[in-house]
Structure formats: C-alpha cells, structure tokens
Design a protein around this motif. Sequence first.
Motif, short mmCIF file in Angstrom:
data_model
loop_
_atom_site.label_atom_id
_atom_site.label_comp_id
_atom_site.label_asym_id
_atom_site.label_seq_id
_atom_site.Cartn_x
_atom_site.Cartn_y
_atom_site.Cartn_z
N TYR A 258 0.84 -1.18 0.00
CA TYR A 258 0.00 0.00 0.00
C TYR A 258 0.88 1.24 0.00
N PRO A 259 0.72 2.13 -0.97
CA PRO A 259 1.55 3.33 -1.03
C PRO A 259 1.15 4.33 0.05
N SER A 260 1.96 4.45 1.09
CA SER A 260 1.60 5.31 2.22
C SER A 260 1.47 6.77 1.81
N ASN A 261 2.20 7.17 0.78
CA ASN A 261 2.13 8.56 0.36
C ASN A 261 0.91 8.86 -0.50
N LYS A 262 0.12 7.82 -0.84
CA LYS A 262 -1.04 8.06 -1.70
C LYS A 262 -2.35 7.71 -1.04
N ILE A 263 -2.30 7.04 0.11
CA ILE A 263 -3.54 6.60 0.73
C ILE A 263 -4.45 7.79 1.01
N SER A 264 -3.87 8.88 1.48
CA SER A 264 -4.69 10.03 1.85
C SER A 264 -5.27 10.74 0.64
N THR A 265 -4.70 10.51 -0.55
CA THR A 265 -5.20 11.20 -1.73
C THR A 265 -5.90 10.26 -2.70
N ALA A 266 -6.16 9.04 -2.28
CA ALA A 266 -6.83 8.09 -3.17
C ALA A 266 -8.25 8.57 -3.44
N PHE A 267 -8.69 8.33 -4.68
CA PHE A 267 -10.04 8.75 -5.05
C PHE A 267 -11.07 7.99 -4.24
N TRP A 268 -10.85 6.68 -4.07
CA TRP A 268 -11.78 5.85 -3.31
C TRP A 268 -11.26 5.65 -1.90
N PRO A 269 -12.14 5.50 -0.92
CA PRO A 269 -11.71 5.19 0.45
C PRO A 269 -10.95 3.87 0.47
N HIS A 270 -10.13 3.72 1.52
CA HIS A 270 -9.28 2.54 1.63
C HIS A 270 -10.09 1.24 1.57
N TRP A 271 -11.26 1.23 2.23
CA TRP A 271 -12.04 0.00 2.31
C TRP A 271 -12.54 -0.47 0.95
N VAL A 272 -12.65 0.45 -0.02
CA VAL A 272 -13.10 0.05 -1.36
C VAL A 272 -12.05 -0.86 -2.01
N TYR A 273 -10.79 -0.46 -1.91
CA TYR A 273 -9.73 -1.27 -2.50
C TYR A 273 -9.58 -2.59 -1.78
N ARG A 274 -9.81 -2.56 -0.47
CA ARG A 274 -9.63 -3.76 0.32
C ARG A 274 -10.72 -4.80 0.04
N MET A 275 -11.79 -4.38 -0.63
CA MET A 275 -12.82 -5.34 -1.04
C MET A 275 -12.27 -6.36 -2.02
N PHE A 276 -11.16 -6.02 -2.68
CA PHE A 276 -10.56 -6.91 -3.67
C PHE A 276 -9.20 -7.43 -3.20
N ASP A 277 -8.83 -7.14 -1.96
CA ASP A 277 -7.56 -7.58 -1.41
C ASP A 277 -7.74 -8.97 -0.82
N SER A 278 -7.26 -9.99 -1.50
CA SER A 278 -7.48 -11.37 -1.07
C SER A 278 -6.87 -11.65 0.31
N HIS A 279 -5.74 -11.02 0.61
CA HIS A 279 -5.07 -11.28 1.88
C HIS A 279 -5.87 -10.71 3.05
N SER A 280 -6.45 -9.54 2.89
CA SER A 280 -7.29 -8.97 3.93
C SER A 280 -8.56 -9.79 4.13
N LEU A 281 -9.16 -10.20 3.02
CA LEU A 281 -10.35 -11.03 3.09
C LEU A 281 -10.04 -12.36 3.76
N ALA A 282 -8.85 -12.91 3.50
CA ALA A 282 -8.47 -14.19 4.11
C ALA A 282 -8.36 -14.05 5.62
N GLN A 283 -7.79 -12.94 6.10
CA GLN A 283 -7.68 -12.73 7.54
C GLN A 283 -9.05 -12.67 8.19
N ARG A 284 -9.94 -11.94 7.58
CA ARG A 284 -11.28 -11.80 8.16
C ARG A 284 -12.03 -13.14 8.15
#
Length: 454
Positions: A258-284
């Motif tokens: 995750y690019p720390s310098n871009k998270i705050s300026t991403a067009f979509w909120p962080h949780w939108v991208y994490r909907m497609f993050d297989s590793h985050s989904l696996a943890q949950r």
Amino acid sequence: MDLEDQDLLLEDDEVEQDYTYFLRQYLEEEDRLEDDDGDGVVHLAEPSLHTYLGEIEDTRHRTAFLDGDSVVNLPLFRLQGVVLFPGATLPLRVIEPHMVAAVERALSQVDVPYTIGVIRIHRDTANWRMKSASIGTTAEIRQYGRLQDGSLNVVTRGQQRFRLRRCWNDADGVPYGEIEIIEEGLPLKTPRDVFGELGSSSARSSGDKVTGKSYQEIRSNLNEAEAKDSRIASCSTSGNQSGIGEELNDSFENRYAYPSNKISTAFWPHWVYRMFDSHSLAQRAAGILLYMWRKIIGVPSMDNLVKKPDILSFYIASKIPVSESTRQELLDINGIAYRLRKEIELLESIDIIRCKSCQTIIAKRSDMLVMSSEGPLGAYVNPGGYVHEIMTLHKANGLDLVGPPATEYSWFPGYAWTITRCASCRTQMGWLFTATTKKLKPRSFWGIRSCQVA
C-alpha cells in the motif's frame, strides 16, 4: 456503493483486532474442557482418518499440477450429493465393474496418472432427470486397496478445478470426460497504480456524492492489474541467467504494497480497494471461522492458510455447513476475492440449520462440532459405495431414532451409529453416534447429511 459492501471490509488494524478477538474467544472456549471422570485426563476422540476402509496402500505417487486451460480426458466419477474442492479428501468404495475399471485406467494412464475427474450430479426438479454440474475437480488417488470380491477402497484428494466439455462411456462402459483445467488467478493485493485522485474540493464538500471514476471502472482497473501481476509472477518464477527474473520479482513484490504517500489522496476510500484484497479477506474469513470452531476438538492450523488466500478459499468452502447446491456455487466462482467475499457473507449469516424438506429447525451454528481432521463437514462412504457428506453437531433437535445402534463399518472409531430421521417429515437426516467406551469424549454427537440441509 452498497452499505453491505462498506461493512464487509475492515482497515488493517481492525482486521488484525478482529482475527485476534476470534482467536482469543476460541482459546477461552477450549480451556473450558473438563476432566469428567476425575482421572486427570480428558479423553478426546481421535480424528477419523477413514480407518473403516480397512487396509489400503499408499500409491506413493504425487501428480504434478496441470497447466491452466489444458484439455485432457479422464475417467469421470459423477457423484450425487458430493461437491469436491481442491485440497479436500474424498473416500470411495468402488463396487461396479465399470467403475473398478475406471480406477484401474486412472492408475495406469500415462499422460495424467493416478487422476480421476469428480463432478456433482443432481436431480432436476423440472423433469426429475439427473443433471451434471459444469464445474468439477480433479482428484489424485492417494491410497487404494482391493477386496476379495474385486471391489476397491480408494482415498483421493482434490487437486484442480475443471470445466466439463463433454462426457461419454467407452466401449467397456467406463465413463470418461473431456475436461479443461481452469486457470486460477493469483491472490490479489491492492496494486499501486489503481489509486486515483480525489475529486475537487467542492465535490468533496457536497457530501457523499462524488464525481469521477465509476465503481465499474475501478473494478475493471483492479481486474486488469491482477492479470498484469499474474503475467509478472509467471515470468519471475521461471527465472533466467540474465537477472531479469529477479528484477521482475522485485517489481511484483513492490506492487503488492500500500503506497503510504497516496492513501490520503486516493479517489476511493481505503475499504473500497480492500474489497478486492485477497489477503485482507483471508484474515477476516479465518477469524470468523475460528470463532465458529471455538468448541472444536483439536486445534485447526490456520496460520499457514491465512498466508495463502487461494487455498484458504477452497478450505473454507469445503467446511461451511451449507447445502450442496450452495457448495457448488462456491466451486463455480472464478476469482479468489469474490469467493472469499461470498464465504464471509455465508459465515456471518449462517445461524440456523434446517431440514431441507420441511424447514424444521435441526440445530444452530453454535452446535457444530469437529470430529474429524476434515473439519465439521467431511465425506464418508458406506459399504454400498454411496458417498455421504455430513456435518457433525454436538446437539440436534426434532430428530427421531430408527433401529438399534450398530458398530459395524462405523466412520468414527469407538462409536456406534443409529439412523435418525426428521420427526416432522420422516426424511432420513443422518445418524446419531454414541461412544462405546466410558472414557471417550464426547459421549455422543450427530452426523447430518448436507444434502438434507436447507
């Protein structure tokens, strides 16, 4: 974006807290096991490893995985009430001569040795004819033994999903299928280049209404990035003497941060991208599964599975106490993230287990019990060759017992079985297993057929 999609994903620290919470709840529940007979030992049943099949030999052969999109012909087992997932164990009692021949063909075939195809069949409610699924799983023959009457006991393990192109019986009546191996995608983490720009300050100040890229566009970007990363990974794993393989591998690893310098300026909120993050989904998903299994006998190892979302997605799909049609839907899903999201939805929503025929409540999710190394749901085969997928419960309601207990061919060593049926509609639901020795725990449990579960 729907609210349910927003609720599905958590931030990094929230995912970690969620996983830790469920693990803590699970360990606290395990600590409540007591020494009932005062001898200082809690006697737990050993996990069933299909010892009821008798003496079977290990083939000592492990088949290499086939390339995606490969087309091969395999002996085909069309099984009613069974959905096999990659990594799951499937025992078979092969009696019919043409099916014995199918196993023998699989053991001796040159191009794909020790491999059969397994696909679910079910009765079509429209015309009551048997209908085959379109997606199945290859199964590697791990163990087999021949009985005096010529029949075979076989233990197989699911390998790869396939798409059934056509099927037929050869001149000897042996069923074959022409199958196409399904290319599985790589587990996706949010790549750097899918981060867009925020809308204008006026758009942000107007509330929830945002202009710019659409949800469909960002999903397309994610899918394209996943395909691109798949190609990079393929190149990096092949390697070469010029060092290009290492360079590509570095690029592949870099993009999975995750690019720390871009998270705050991403067009979509962080949780939108994490909907497609297989590793985050696996943890949950793993956290929820551990909580569901808080009363299990024996601790399932989840740490390695969490690191491999693709394997975890199939593992969860094979353990969820749902109907066989829903299990087939999970097998049909293409895409690790999409399968994990569906599994999370099921894990969070499943609470009541009902009789498929009359909708009578049989049990709750909290009544599940693991009595096998296969988890709370596993496949077992009876002497007649019929494979039953059953879920094990420590408590069940609305069931009647039929006949006396029997110990012959018990799937669980040390337990006798009694047939049970729904008290309302008289449908055969499964079996009650009772301990034959005083020190064996639990004293009894239920095995409910998944094909009879709503």
